[in-house]
Write a protein that holds these residues in place. Structure first.
Motif, PDB file in Angstrom:
ATOM      1  N   PHE A  69      13.911 -27.307 -30.525  1.00 32.10           N
ATOM      2  CA  PHE A  69      12.990 -26.379 -29.884  1.00 32.10           C
ATOM      3  C   PHE A  69      11.673 -27.067 -29.586  1.00 32.10           C
ATOM      4  O   PHE A  69      11.180 -27.852 -30.396  1.00 32.10           O
ATOM      5  N   GLU A  70      11.112 -26.749 -28.418  1.00 34.95           N
ATOM      6  CA  GLU A  70       9.857 -27.356 -27.993  1.00 34.95           C
ATOM      7  C   GLU A  70       8.977 -26.296 -27.345  1.00 34.95           C
ATOM      8  O   GLU A  70       9.449 -25.457 -26.578  1.00 34.95           O
ATOM      9  N   THR A  71       7.701 -26.370 -27.646  1.00 33.84           N
ATOM     10  CA  THR A  71       6.741 -25.445 -27.044  1.00 33.84           C
ATOM     11  C   THR A  71       6.648 -25.700 -25.548  1.00 33.84           C
ATOM     12  O   THR A  71       6.502 -26.838 -25.122  1.00 33.84           O
ATOM     13  N   SER A  72       6.771 -24.638 -24.769  1.00 28.82           N
ATOM     14  CA  SER A  72       6.631 -24.773 -23.317  1.00 28.82           C
ATOM     15  C   SER A  72       5.276 -24.257 -22.845  1.00 28.82           C
ATOM     16  O   SER A  72       4.849 -24.560 -21.737  1.00 28.82           O
ATOM     17  N   LEU A  73       4.590 -23.504 -23.695  1.00 26.32           N
ATOM     18  CA  LEU A  73       3.274 -22.960 -23.352  1.00 26.32           C
ATOM     19  C   LEU A  73       2.250 -24.078 -23.286  1.00 26.32           C
ATOM     20  O   LEU A  73       2.130 -24.884 -24.208  1.00 26.32           O
ATOM     21  N   GLU A  74       1.550 -24.155 -22.185  1.00 27.89           N
ATOM     22  CA  GLU A  74       0.493 -25.153 -22.028  1.00 27.89           C
ATOM     23  C   GLU A  74      -0.881 -24.475 -22.047  1.00 27.89           C
ATOM     24  O   GLU A  74      -1.803 -24.952 -22.677  1.00 27.89           O
ATOM     25  N   GLU A  75      -0.986 -23.374 -21.326  1.00 27.69           N
ATOM     26  CA  GLU A  75      -2.263 -22.658 -21.258  1.00 27.69           C
ATOM     27  C   GLU A  75      -2.013 -21.158 -21.263  1.00 27.69           C
ATOM     28  O   GLU A  75      -1.001 -20.687 -20.772  1.00 27.69           O
ATOM     29  N   LEU A  76      -2.975 -20.443 -21.822  1.00 29.20           N
ATOM     30  CA  LEU A  76      -2.941 -18.998 -21.857  1.00 29.20           C
ATOM     31  C   LEU A  76      -4.330 -18.507 -21.477  1.00 29.20           C
ATOM     32  O   LEU A  76      -5.310 -18.956 -22.063  1.00 29.20           O
ATOM     33  N   HIS A  77      -4.392 -17.647 -20.485  1.00 28.14           N
ATOM     34  CA  HIS A  77      -5.681 -17.133 -20.018  1.00 28.14           C
ATOM     35  C   HIS A  77      -5.687 -15.612 -20.135  1.00 28.14           C
ATOM     36  O   HIS A  77      -4.744 -14.951 -19.719  1.00 28.14           O
ATOM     37  N   VAL A  78      -6.764 -15.087 -20.686  1.00 29.70           N
ATOM     38  CA  VAL A  78      -6.935 -13.649 -20.810  1.00 29.70           C
ATOM     39  C   VAL A  78      -8.119 -13.256 -19.945  1.00 29.70           C
ATOM     40  O   VAL A  78      -9.186 -13.868 -20.012  1.00 29.70           O
ATOM     41  N   GLU A  79      -7.907 -12.231 -19.128  1.00 27.84           N
ATOM     42  CA  GLU A  79      -8.989 -11.758 -18.268  1.00 27.84           C
ATOM     43  C   GLU A  79      -9.160 -10.259 -18.451  1.00 27.84           C
ATOM     44  O   GLU A  79      -8.183  -9.512 -18.500  1.00 27.84           O
ATOM     45  N   ILE A  80     -10.407  -9.857 -18.596  1.00 23.37           N
ATOM     46  CA  ILE A  80     -10.734  -8.439 -18.679  1.00 23.37           C
ATOM     47  C   ILE A  80     -11.534  -8.103 -17.441  1.00 23.37           C
ATOM     48  O   ILE A  80     -12.597  -8.681 -17.194  1.00 23.37           O
ATOM     49  N   SER A  81     -10.993  -7.197 -16.643  1.00 24.10           N
ATOM     50  CA  SER A  81     -11.652  -6.838 -15.399  1.00 24.10           C
ATOM     51  C   SER A  81     -11.347  -5.385 -15.061  1.00 24.10           C
ATOM     52  O   SER A  81     -10.195  -4.952 -15.113  1.00 24.10           O
ATOM     53  N   ASP A  82     -12.377  -4.649 -14.724  1.00 22.16           N
ATOM     54  CA  ASP A  82     -12.237  -3.240 -14.343  1.00 22.16           C
ATOM     55  C   ASP A  82     -11.455  -2.432 -15.389  1.00 22.16           C
ATOM     56  O   ASP A  82     -10.611  -1.610 -15.052  1.00 22.16           O
ATOM     57  N   GLY A  83     -11.724  -2.701 -16.642  1.00 20.09           N
ATOM     58  CA  GLY A  83     -11.068  -1.966 -17.710  1.00 20.09           C
ATOM     59  C   GLY A  83      -9.618  -2.341 -17.931  1.00 20.09           C
ATOM     60  O   GLY A  83      -8.911  -1.663 -18.665  1.00 20.09           O
ATOM     61  N   GLN A  84      -9.172  -3.405 -17.291  1.00 16.37           N
ATOM     62  CA  GLN A  84      -7.784  -3.861 -17.431  1.00 16.37           C
ATOM     63  C   GLN A  84      -7.754  -5.224 -18.107  1.00 16.37           C
ATOM     64  O   GLN A  84      -8.621  -6.060 -17.868  1.00 16.37           O
ATOM     65  N   LEU A  85      -6.747  -5.437 -18.903  1.00 16.34           N
ATOM     66  CA  LEU A  85      -6.537  -6.705 -19.581  1.00 16.34           C
ATOM     67  C   LEU A  85      -5.343  -7.383 -18.925  1.00 16.34           C
ATOM     68  O   LEU A  85      -4.278  -6.786 -18.800  1.00 16.34           O
ATOM     69  N   SER A  86      -5.534  -8.607 -18.453  1.00 17.04           N
ATOM     70  CA  SER A  86      -4.400  -9.330 -17.876  1.00 17.04           C
ATOM     71  C   SER A  86      -4.259 -10.676 -18.557  1.00 17.04           C
ATOM     72  O   SER A  86      -5.235 -11.285 -18.992  1.00 17.04           O
ATOM     73  N   LEU A  87      -3.039 -11.110 -18.641  1.00 16.56           N
ATOM     74  CA  LEU A  87      -2.702 -12.330 -19.342  1.00 16.56           C
ATOM     75  C   LEU A  87      -1.932 -13.227 -18.387  1.00 16.56           C
ATOM     76  O   LEU A  87      -1.006 -12.785 -17.721  1.00 16.56           O
ATOM     77  N   THR A  88      -2.333 -14.479 -18.302  1.00 14.90           N
ATOM     78  CA  THR A  88      -1.655 -15.450 -17.455  1.00 14.90           C
ATOM     79  C   THR A  88      -1.220 -16.621 -18.319  1.00 14.90           C
ATOM     80  O   THR A  88      -2.025 -17.166 -19.078  1.00 14.90           O
ATOM     81  N   LEU A  89       0.063 -16.986 -18.210  1.00 13.40           N
ATOM     82  CA  LEU A  89       0.608 -18.111 -18.954  1.00 13.40           C
ATOM     83  C   LEU A  89       0.908 -19.245 -18.001  1.00 13.40           C
ATOM     84  O   LEU A  89       1.362 -19.014 -16.889  1.00 13.40           O
ATOM     85  N   GLU A  90       0.681 -20.448 -18.460  1.00 14.74           N
ATOM     86  CA  GLU A  90       1.071 -21.621 -17.688  1.00 14.74           C
ATOM     87  C   GLU A  90       1.920 -22.487 -18.604  1.00 14.74           C
ATOM     88  O   GLU A  90       1.519 -22.804 -19.715  1.00 14.74           O
ATOM     89  N   THR A  91       3.112 -22.817 -18.122  1.00 17.95           N
ATOM     90  CA  THR A  91       4.022 -23.616 -18.927  1.00 17.95           C
ATOM     91  C   THR A  91       4.036 -25.061 -18.445  1.00 17.95           C
ATOM     92  O   THR A  91       3.578 -25.357 -17.349  1.00 17.95           O
ATOM     93  N   ARG A  92       4.571 -25.937 -19.265  1.00 18.70           N
ATOM     94  CA  ARG A  92       4.623 -27.362 -18.930  1.00 18.70           C
ATOM     95  C   ARG A  92       5.420 -27.609 -17.662  1.00 18.70           C
ATOM     96  O   ARG A  92       5.046 -28.446 -16.857  1.00 18.70           O
ATOM     97  N   ASP A  93       6.521 -26.906 -17.482  1.00 18.46           N
ATOM     98  CA  ASP A  93       7.332 -27.084 -16.280  1.00 18.46           C
ATOM     99  C   ASP A  93       6.524 -26.775 -15.037  1.00 18.46           C
ATOM    100  O   ASP A  93       6.618 -27.464 -14.033  1.00 18.46           O
ATOM    101  N   GLU A  94       5.740 -25.717 -15.100  1.00 21.24           N
ATOM    102  CA  GLU A  94       4.927 -25.340 -13.948  1.00 21.24           C
ATOM    103  C   GLU A  94       3.871 -26.400 -13.659  1.00 21.24           C
ATOM    104  O   GLU A  94       3.603 -26.711 -12.502  1.00 21.24           O
ATOM    105  N   LEU A  95       3.284 -26.971 -14.695  1.00 17.55           N
ATOM    106  CA  LEU A  95       2.296 -28.019 -14.484  1.00 17.55           C
ATOM    107  C   LEU A  95       2.931 -29.247 -13.848  1.00 17.55           C
ATOM    108  O   LEU A  95       2.361 -29.868 -12.949  1.00 17.55           O
ATOM    109  N   ALA A  96       4.142 -29.604 -14.296  1.00 18.14           N
ATOM    110  CA  ALA A  96       4.850 -30.747 -13.709  1.00 18.14           C
ATOM    111  C   ALA A  96       5.195 -30.463 -12.252  1.00 18.14           C
ATOM    112  O   ALA A  96       5.044 -31.331 -11.388  1.00 18.14           O
ATOM    113  N   ASP A  97       5.645 -29.241 -11.960  1.00 11.28           N
ATOM    114  CA  ASP A  97       5.958 -28.859 -10.581  1.00 11.28           C
ATOM    115  C   ASP A  97       4.711 -28.915  -9.712  1.00 11.28           C
ATOM    116  O   ASP A  97       4.760 -29.375  -8.571  1.00 11.28           O
TER     117      ASP A  97
END
Length: 119
Positions: A78-106
């Motif tokens: 097993f290997e961690t694929s998570l590279e970055e995690l971003h949390v944004e709070i805007s207009d009373g909403q919480l959004s989460l964006t994940l970036e994985t290693r595969d996406e960075l390579a692509d």
């Protein structure tokens, strides 16, 4: 890049709040590791490791690599694929964006192709 919906975000926050899940993510970030190795490094039972790894895989935070040893036995690592995690709070909403290693390579491959003028 993955956009986490409200339920996905809640699940990701829940798994990241778990001490064993965090230890597994950190240990597996140094390269593919067997469940036994993760168990030893994270001071957790194999059952705990498999349970957390299963949840982490379902959320796209860990990848499983299957290998065959010299004696022919199959082994999962097993290997961690998570590279970055971003949390944004805007207009009373919480959004989460994940970036994985595969996406960075692509993204790098795409950038390189663009620089070389390839289609």
């Amino acid at each position: 890049m993955q956009q986490g919906g409200a339920s996905d975000s809640a699940e990701i926050f829940q798994i990241l709040a778990d001490e064993y899940a965090r230890k597994i993510l950190l240990a597996a970030d140094h390269g593919p590791k067997t469940a036994k190795t993760l168990s030893e490094e994270c001071d957790a039972s194999l059952t705990t490791v498999y349970r957390r790894v299963s949840r982490l895989q379902a959320l796209g935070l860990v990848e499983e690599h299957n290998t065959v040893d010299e004696d022919g036995s199959h082994r999962s690592k097993f290997e961690t694929s998570l590279e970055e995690l971003h949390v944004e709070i805007s207009d009373g909403q919480l959004s989460l964006t994940l970036e994985t290693r595969d996406e960075l390579a692509d993204n790098f491959t795409s950038l390189w192709s663009d620089l070389r003028g390839e289609d």
